[in-house]
Design an enzyme around this catalytic site. Structure first.
Site, PDB file in Angstrom:
ATOM      1  N   CYS A 181       0.836  -1.186   0.000  1.00  0.00           N
ATOM      2  CA  CYS A 181       0.000   0.000   0.000  1.00  0.00           C
ATOM      3  C   CYS A 181       0.879   1.246   0.000  1.00  0.00           C
ATOM      4  CB  CYS A 181      -0.960   0.081   1.183  1.00  0.00           C
ATOM      5  SG  CYS A 181      -2.059  -1.312   1.321  1.00  0.00           S
ATOM      6  N   ARG A 226       3.727  -0.215  -4.925  1.00  0.00           N
ATOM      7  CA  ARG A 226       3.522  -0.798  -3.589  1.00  0.00           C
ATOM      8  C   ARG A 226       2.205  -1.567  -3.487  1.00  0.00           C
ATOM      9  NH1 ARG A 226       6.863   1.606   0.213  1.00  0.00           N
ATOM     10  NH2 ARG A 226       5.486   0.896   1.857  1.00  0.00           N
ATOM     11  N   TRP A 256      -2.851  -2.712  -1.655  1.00  0.00           N
ATOM     12  CA  TRP A 256      -2.545  -4.129  -1.847  1.00  0.00           C
ATOM     13  C   TRP A 256      -3.379  -4.839  -0.787  1.00  0.00           C
ATOM     14  CZ3 TRP A 256      -0.604  -8.289   0.891  1.00  0.00           C
ATOM     15  CH2 TRP A 256      -0.163  -9.381   0.128  1.00  0.00           C
ATOM     16  N   ASN A 280      -1.700   1.833   5.841  1.00  0.00           N
ATOM     17  CA  ASN A 280      -0.812   0.806   5.272  1.00  0.00           C
ATOM     18  C   ASN A 280      -0.377  -0.078   6.431  1.00  0.00           C
ATOM     19  OD1 ASN A 280       1.269  -0.666   4.078  1.00  0.00           O
ATOM     20  ND2 ASN A 280       2.727   1.034   4.180  1.00  0.00           N
ATOM     21  N   GLY A 281      -0.714  -1.366   6.375  1.00  0.00           N
ATOM     22  CA  GLY A 281      -0.333  -2.269   7.471  1.00  0.00           C
ATOM     23  C   GLY A 281      -1.502  -3.167   7.822  1.00  0.00           C
ATOM     24  N   GLU A 327      16.778 -17.682  -8.697  1.00  0.00           N
ATOM     25  CA  GLU A 327      16.395 -16.307  -9.026  1.00  0.00           C
ATOM     26  C   GLU A 327      15.757 -16.237 -10.420  1.00  0.00           C
ATOM     27  OE1 GLU A 327      15.878 -13.693  -7.528  1.00  0.00           O
ATOM     28  OE2 GLU A 327      16.084 -12.043  -8.935  1.00  0.00           O
ATOM     29  N   LYS A 349      11.981 -14.869 -11.039  1.00  0.00           N
ATOM     30  CA  LYS A 349      11.695 -13.750 -11.966  1.00  0.00           C
ATOM     31  C   LYS A 349      10.642 -14.150 -12.979  1.00  0.00           C
ATOM     32  CE  LYS A 349      12.980 -10.949 -10.417  1.00  0.00           C
ATOM     33  NZ  LYS A 349      13.839 -10.841  -9.284  1.00  0.00           N
ATOM     34  N   GLU A 401       7.130 -14.489 -11.430  1.00  0.00           N
ATOM     35  CA  GLU A 401       6.555 -13.200 -11.040  1.00  0.00           C
ATOM     36  C   GLU A 401       5.939 -12.441 -12.198  1.00  0.00           C
ATOM     37  OE1 GLU A 401       8.613 -10.580  -7.751  1.00  0.00           O
ATOM     38  OE2 GLU A 401      10.109 -11.345  -9.136  1.00  0.00           O
ATOM     39  N   HIS A 461      16.775 -36.597  -8.602  1.00  0.00           N
ATOM     40  CA  HIS A 461      16.047 -37.113  -7.435  1.00  0.00           C
ATOM     41  C   HIS A 461      14.564 -36.778  -7.488  1.00  0.00           C
ATOM     42  CE1 HIS A 461      19.801 -38.361  -5.631  1.00  0.00           C
ATOM     43  NE2 HIS A 461      20.302 -37.174  -5.937  1.00  0.00           N
ATOM     44  N   LYS A 509       5.700  -4.211  -4.299  1.00  0.00           N
ATOM     45  CA  LYS A 509       7.149  -4.061  -4.230  1.00  0.00           C
ATOM     46  C   LYS A 509       7.669  -4.225  -2.807  1.00  0.00           C
ATOM     47  CE  LYS A 509      11.141  -2.904  -5.948  1.00  0.00           C
ATOM     48  NZ  LYS A 509      11.788  -3.956  -6.730  1.00  0.00           N
TER      49      LYS A 509
HETATM   50  O1  M6R Z   1      12.703  -5.213  -0.252  1.00  0.00           O
HETATM   51  P1  M6R Z   1      13.201  -6.621   0.011  1.00  0.00           P
HETATM   52  O2  M6R Z   1      14.473  -6.901  -0.704  1.00  0.00           O
HETATM   53  O3  M6R Z   1      13.287  -6.937   1.461  1.00  0.00           O
HETATM   54  O4  M6R Z   1      12.092  -7.539  -0.631  1.00  0.00           O
HETATM   55  C1  M6R Z   1      12.158  -8.930  -0.540  1.00  0.00           C
HETATM   56  C2  M6R Z   1      11.205  -9.578  -1.523  1.00  0.00           C
HETATM   57  O5  M6R Z   1       9.897  -9.179  -1.266  1.00  0.00           O
HETATM   58  C3  M6R Z   1      11.552  -9.236  -2.973  1.00  0.00           C
HETATM   59  O6  M6R Z   1      12.874  -9.567  -3.279  1.00  0.00           O
HETATM   60  C4  M6R Z   1      10.611  -9.962  -3.935  1.00  0.00           C
HETATM   61  O7  M6R Z   1      10.843 -11.333  -3.900  1.00  0.00           O
HETATM   62  C5  M6R Z   1      10.769  -9.394  -5.340  1.00  0.00           C
HETATM   63  N1  M6R Z   1       9.490  -9.158  -5.912  1.00  0.00           N
HETATM   64  C6  M6R Z   1      11.555 -10.263  -6.242  1.00  0.00           C
HETATM   65  O8  M6R Z   1      11.633  -9.782  -7.530  1.00  0.00           O
END
Ligand code: M6R
Length: 612
Positions: A2, A27, A74, A100-101, A485, A489, A492, A508, A607
């Protein structure tokens, strides 16, 4: 999660709040809304969907106001919908609040309020909190500020809230605990936001509000108080950020811009720290605490998501170069179990935003147990950087795309510097290897640039596999976290199911998935595992899987086994992950775009994950 924005001053609030919401949309973006105050009347407009839909919706409505608050959501409590969108208004219509929270004890408060006859129009915890404040204000006949202070003493959970009162045309009351709040100081005006991006074009002077602080914000006055009603002196900081850094600068998406910024962000991260000619690494946060770091009984790395992957790379590098045991923990697991943390343990916290709730709480817990906290953070002044005992910024600049790219390579660069410095002082690395790795690290920006110049060939690969339903990413050693990673990516931003695996572990179980339809991405750069990963390629080829390999220039064997190859410049295996991840970022970007996905704002994500 948010984004919140507020303005009070002589200008029209709506355009400032709306622009701010667009900047904070990363956010959360399932609904948005604004509350404005005109001649004592609260005008609240809110809409399901992205901020652009709100913008359309308010056309022709009364937007005249010098005070306003806005929210981009969010969803946590209640589905994304117009009625669950913020701002919420209190039952008597006097107050409007954005939040926010998460208010964890909202159900209990709601029951209490319902018994008193309160009715609710949304499913949110925010509406409960606001009516709780209203109820206290009615019963005690006190100011809004006083009512909020009393209410917050009973609230558990995390919040950053802004409230306006239709009886007070100039004041925004704000409070924070666990969710960020920045206040920009203008001339006769104030700006409030979840981060500095909505503020930067108006003023560079800001105050970061701390947990358990309440702000009473008028156009020409900012008062900070703690929950005990004592005044706190606002600490004004100067923002070191330019407007261009938070704009797309001609790219189609922030994600692409951020991928292409990596040669300069990695350079910025190394600048002034690494001098390969002199053989030195100078980093204040490390130099001042070097004996604590090299004498650690154990290093625990705590992070989430992509930052956790950076932690895994660091585990391999620190154990190899510094001979210190390292454990890498998901913050969300660490905080809820009963981990053993002793004095003498060093915790490295990795976070782009510096606001990730799980990481923050995990660190607080480790700190209570006497651990030394070292933060590797991108967002300057963020909560994690402030609770750390020491740290190093990644200097990647604002990262807006939800998928983390340049922040990840910045994290790797800092962690590599850190490992090298520690190994050098601890004398667990030979002088020759140390020198060689410094030179290699210094060359990284140029090599990333060379990779990016070849991005068109990744586009072709992306086009060929955009309709795949599953992907497997395999790597060994330093490249295993890069496989994780690459898979994250792709998931996502293309919504394709993908798994990252250590290449040898495939036999395995996951090998059962392999058929002629399955694309398997090998991160197979030249390193001490290379022959082994070539054997794994043979195993996939024998089962007719489609092989896409990220290889080192000059490798002649891998291309004979692969359907597609992408070559990257040669690099020592310790340095290679910072290069091999770049083609995977591009792959996910181009697959996402070719599927028509809004890669900067993929569904269900935000984010900055400031809720548990
Ligand atoms: O701001 P942070 O690095 O603590 O965030 C951690 C994860 O939320 C963040 O890396 C998330 O996995 C990303 N969307 C990955 O692209």
């Amino acid at each position: 999660m948010c984004g919140i924005v507020g303005y009070t001053g002589p200008r029209q609030a709506y355009p400032i709040v709306l622009k701010g919401l667009k900047r904070l949309e990363y956010r959360g973006y399932d609904s948005s809304g604004v509350a404005l105050l005109h001649n004592g009347k609260l005008n609240v407009y809110k809409k399901k969907g992205k901020v652009a839909e709100l913008e359309e919706y308010v056309i022709g409505k009364d937007l005249d106001s010098g005070i306003g608050i806005g929210h981009t959501r969010w969803a946590t409590h209640g589905e994304p919908s117009d009625r669950n969108a913020h701002p919420h208004t209190s039952s008597n219509g006097r107050f409007a609040m954005i939040h926010n929270g998460i208010i964890e004890n909202y159900a209990q408060l709601k029951t209490e309020l319902q018994k008193k006859g309160y009715q609710f129009t949304s499913d949110t915890d925010t509406e409960v909190l606001l009516n709780f404040v209203e109820d206290i204000q009615n019963n005690n006949n006190c100011t809004l500020e006083e009512a909020l202070r009393i209410a917050l003493k009973r609230v558990s959970g995390a919040y950053c809230i802004l409230i306006i009162d239709s009886n007070d045309p100039e004041t925004i009351i704000a409070a924070r605990k666990g969710s960020p709040l920045v206040i920009g100081i203008g001339k006769g005006e104030h700006f409030l936001a979840s981060d500095a991006s909505p503020i930067i074009e108006y003023t560079k002077e800001v105050v970061y509000v701390n947990d358990y602080e309440l702000a009473i914000v008028k156009p020409d006055e900012l008062i900070l108080k703690n929950l005990g009603n004592e005044k706190v002196t606002p600490y004004i900081t100067k923002l070191d950020m330019e407007l261009a850094a938070i704009e797309k600068g001609g790219y189609d998406h922030f994600m692409l811009k951020e991928i292409f910024e990596q040669p300069s962000t990695i350079y910025d991260c190394l600048r002034g720290r690494l001098d390969a000619d002199a053989g030195t690494i100078t980093m204040g946060g490390i130099d001042q605490h070097i004996s604590q770091l090299i004498n650690a009984n154990r290093i625990m790395i705590i992070a989430c998501g992509t930052s956790w992957h950076a932690g895994l790379v660091a585990e391999y590098i620190i154990e190899e170069l510094c001979r210190i045991p390292v454990e890498v923990e998901y913050a969300s697991e660490f905080r809820y179990r009963n981990p053993i943390v002793n004095k003498g343990d060093v915790i490295i916290a990795i976070s782009q935003s510096g606001e990730t709730a799980d990481t923050l709480v995990a660190l607080e817990k480790a700190k209570e147990n006497g651990a030394f906290i070292f933060g590797v953070v991108n967002a300057v002044g963020s909560s994690i950087s402030r609770i750390s005992h020491a740290g190093a910024y990644t200097h990647a600049g604002p990262e807006i795309g939800v998928a983390s790219t340049k922040a990840f390579t910045g994290q790797l660069a800092v962690l590599m510097l850190m490992a090298l410095k520690m190994a050098f002082v601890k004398e667990t690395i030979s002088k020759e290897r140390y020198k060689q790795l410094l030179i290699e690290l210094q060359d990284v920006p140029e090599k990333v640039d060379a990779i990016l110049k070849n991005s068109e060939s990744i586009k072709t690969i992306a086009e060929a596999y955009k309709n795949a339903t599953d992907f497997l990413f395999l790597g060994r050693g330093y490249n295993f976290p890069i496989a994780l990673e690459g898979a994250l990516k792709l998931k996502e931003i293309s919504y394709i199911h993908a798994e990252g695996y250590p290449a040898a572990e495939m036999k395995h179980g996951p090998i059962a998935l392999v058929d002629e339809k399955l694309p398997v991405v090998f991160i197979a750069t030249k390193d001490s595992y290379h022959e082994k990963i070539v054997s794994n390629m043979q195993e996939i080829k024998a089962r007719k899987g489609k092989i896409i390999s990220i290889i080192t220039e000059g490798d002649v064997i891998s291309p004979t086994l692969s359907n597609h190859v992408f070559s990257i410049p040669p690099a020592d295996e310790v340095i290679a992950p910072i290069l091999s991840v770049v083609p995977l970022q591009l792959l996910s970007y181009y697959v996402g775009v070719s599927k028509g996905i809004d890669v900067d704002k993929p569904r269900n994500l935000a984010k900055s994950v400031t809720v548990e």
